[in-house]
Enzyme design. Sequence first.
Site, PDB file in Angstrom:
ATOM      1  CB  SER A  30     -23.575  -5.567   9.812  1.00  0.00           C
ATOM      2  OG  SER A  30     -23.919  -4.800   8.806  1.00  0.00           O
ATOM      3  CG  LEU A  67     -24.614 -15.696  11.194  1.00  0.00           C
ATOM      4  CD1 LEU A  67     -24.342 -15.713  12.599  1.00  0.00           C
ATOM      5  CD2 LEU A  67     -26.074 -16.234  10.703  1.00  0.00           C
ATOM      6  CE  LYS A  68     -23.653 -10.337  14.316  1.00  0.00           C
ATOM      7  NZ  LYS A  68     -24.594  -9.850  15.173  1.00  0.00           N
ATOM      8  CG  ASN A  69     -23.986  -8.921   3.969  1.00  0.00           C
ATOM      9  OD1 ASN A  69     -25.164  -8.942   3.204  1.00  0.00           O
ATOM     10  ND2 ASN A  69     -23.092  -8.309   3.324  1.00  0.00           N
TER      11      ASN A  69
END
Lengths: 433, 350
Positions: B14, B143-145
């Site tokens: 991510s 958002l992707k963490n």
Amino acid sequence: MAPGLTREAEERRLNYAAHIRYWRRNLKTFLPHQYTGNDCNRMTLAAFIISALDILGDLPAALSQEEREGYIDWVYRCQLPGGGFRPAPATDLGPLRNPENQIWDPFHVAGTFFALLILVNLGDDLEKVKRREILQWLTKLQRSDGGFGETVGENDRVEGGNDSRFGFMAAAVRWMLRGNLEGPVDGVPDIDVDAFVRCVQVAETYDGGLSEAPYHEAHGGFTSCAISALYFLDRLPRKQTDGRPRGLRNMPMTLHWLASRQTLTLDEEDAADTYSDETDSAATCHDSHSFMKLHNFPSSRGKLSFQNQPPVHAELKWVGMNGRENKIGDTCYAYWVCAPLKLLEHLHIIDPKPIRRWLLDRTQHLVGGFGKLPGDHPDPQHSFLGLMVLSMFGEAGLQNVDTALCITEKAKKHLESLPWRRKLLGLDDKGEA
Amino acid sequence: MMTALFTLLSAVFSLPYRLLLAVAVSVRSRVQAPKMPANEDAKYYRDDPAWGDVEPLPQDDGGLHPLASIAYTDEYSEAMGYLRAVMADSEHSERVLELTEHIISMNPAHYTVWLYRAKTLREIKADLGREIEWLNPTALQHLKNYQIWHHRQTIIDALGSPDGEADFIATMLEQDSKNYHVWSYRQWLVQRFSLFDKEDELTWTESMIEDDVRNNSAWNHRWFLVVGGHSGHLESEHVVKRELEYAKYAIRKAPQNQSPWNYLKGAVRAAGLPSSSLKDFALEFADMRRPDDIYSSHALDLLADIYAEEEGNKEEAKKALELLATRFDPIRAHYWNYRKGLLEVPETAA
Ligand SMILES: [Zn+2]
């Protein structure tokens, strides 16, 4: 020139020179500061860089002997006093490290896995690796449900998620350091392989994929990692049972799910009108493509098809791969989907040609490397996995790779030839070649 | 969107991959990274009296030939030096919370900084409500963490209440309605607070499917509630009927949508019904006598399975697979041909 040849000639090829430039730049220059979010993944990026150059056949030319030794030295400087590797110098407490604060610079499974890959790629003999200690850490990294975490923290608490990425890396490290042997070896206990297999099985989904955890959504990455882990542990399904638990419980469904990851939705703007469906948009559409566009074939085409003549249609020139149902194609999923198919010995259920063309024509970047989507700038992960897939498909000029380890076959043979490993596995008794 | 998997494993999944490669980067001088332009809002500790007692621990990048070196900003390098110093000293204090917040803003994937922050919150008995208030915008920025979600679990678990979480999740899903981390977190929430049979949860899931009938994450969440919450079974005939009708309704809305077809087939299996019970329904979308009026490759696929199981209907199964391979789903021609090949294997050898 015959029409067929013209068409071939128009196709984009793998731009070796650009890829080599891209990877050499990653090797020898600073990554821009936008990579700060990857500061704790440097070992991962480094493994991609070294392995990519090896796949391109450029590693010997790219490195002086001094550089090779310097890189090996760098990896060893990331080795933790208690065994295992930190994934970057960022957590190194140096002279201030002590028994109380060492939990903030802990054993890390990705750091360890990728460090070993780099050492193998660079021709090191792993003699200075604290191998027994690593194997002991693996047993501590396993949770009671059989899954693995990322690090071991305070009071031996397993930290990090509980998904198949960590199980994959743990299984790969175990295979590198002790092959397929089960049970204690040399006084070092083994992980609980049966429990891990059960953990994979309960993450199988109703549609045939595998997910992060029971009842979570099927996902290409978790599917690939789980299947690679079973491969390293010698627990993939077999015709003959041997009493040991094996995944997967429903192979035909898993194959169906993997084959379903091929998609014609390659661009954000690839929206399509679909039969009485108002929700279809760039963000949501997917398999409507393969269906709707072809549905409009004239009937004469239909007759032809019955003679087993696959229709030649522009839409089939490029086929992408996605990671979940109704998602857009993404370079990395070509690997996450093709790798399990190959390990399950079913790569033939997909056609590599249009996938190869998608990678070469659409996500390959002018400056070398691959982006995630067409037009995207290249990044190390997608660039590396794109190369892996092309090599798995037999691209001329690329070195052969080991699908699950993500290194060249040559590098894997080097690992397998190491005397300590041969001795541990009892291979020297069976005569040397 | 979601690259998800993998950082490869850990990072791989991510990361912010669409970075401008651009600038490169002067040759790694082995001595010093190129100087990055100073950020006007940058925060430094060396001039801050509140940190005057701390001697930062600079990074040892590991000799003359480091791999994957990053041209850190001065701000990041300096803050990391202070982080290593406080970790080495096991300091847990209000100022450590500020420092970890600063580092997370620059590197949210730093795996021990989150653990260190969690421990600091416990040690100083911090107000966890405030922690959530800080986490909300932080999650929206990254958002992707996935570390953020792990941390959130720890905090909400300690708070012991899911209040407000549904609203926050809704905000996150507005950004990306298929964000894997968010849906995984929602599942954790349902499990932790036993929300499986709360009517709101199913109603909300339906509204997500209503918004986008192709949102497979929403379909999966429904399965999680209905089947996962009941040890893998559909609990009553009433539920079986309801689920089959629901999936059929969605398929009629958009026949070429794999999510509800998979759901439907799964529900039939979980209910112990034969797949032939779906024959009439599949024929609505794929009657092979009228190949020009076929509306769904998934219906053909299902029919191929049903015919293959029927006595003496293998030819029909083959015909369905041929239609898929040559006309309705040729991108998977190799797969359909493989399935056809399986039909030719003598029964005894199967
Ligand atoms: Zn990707």
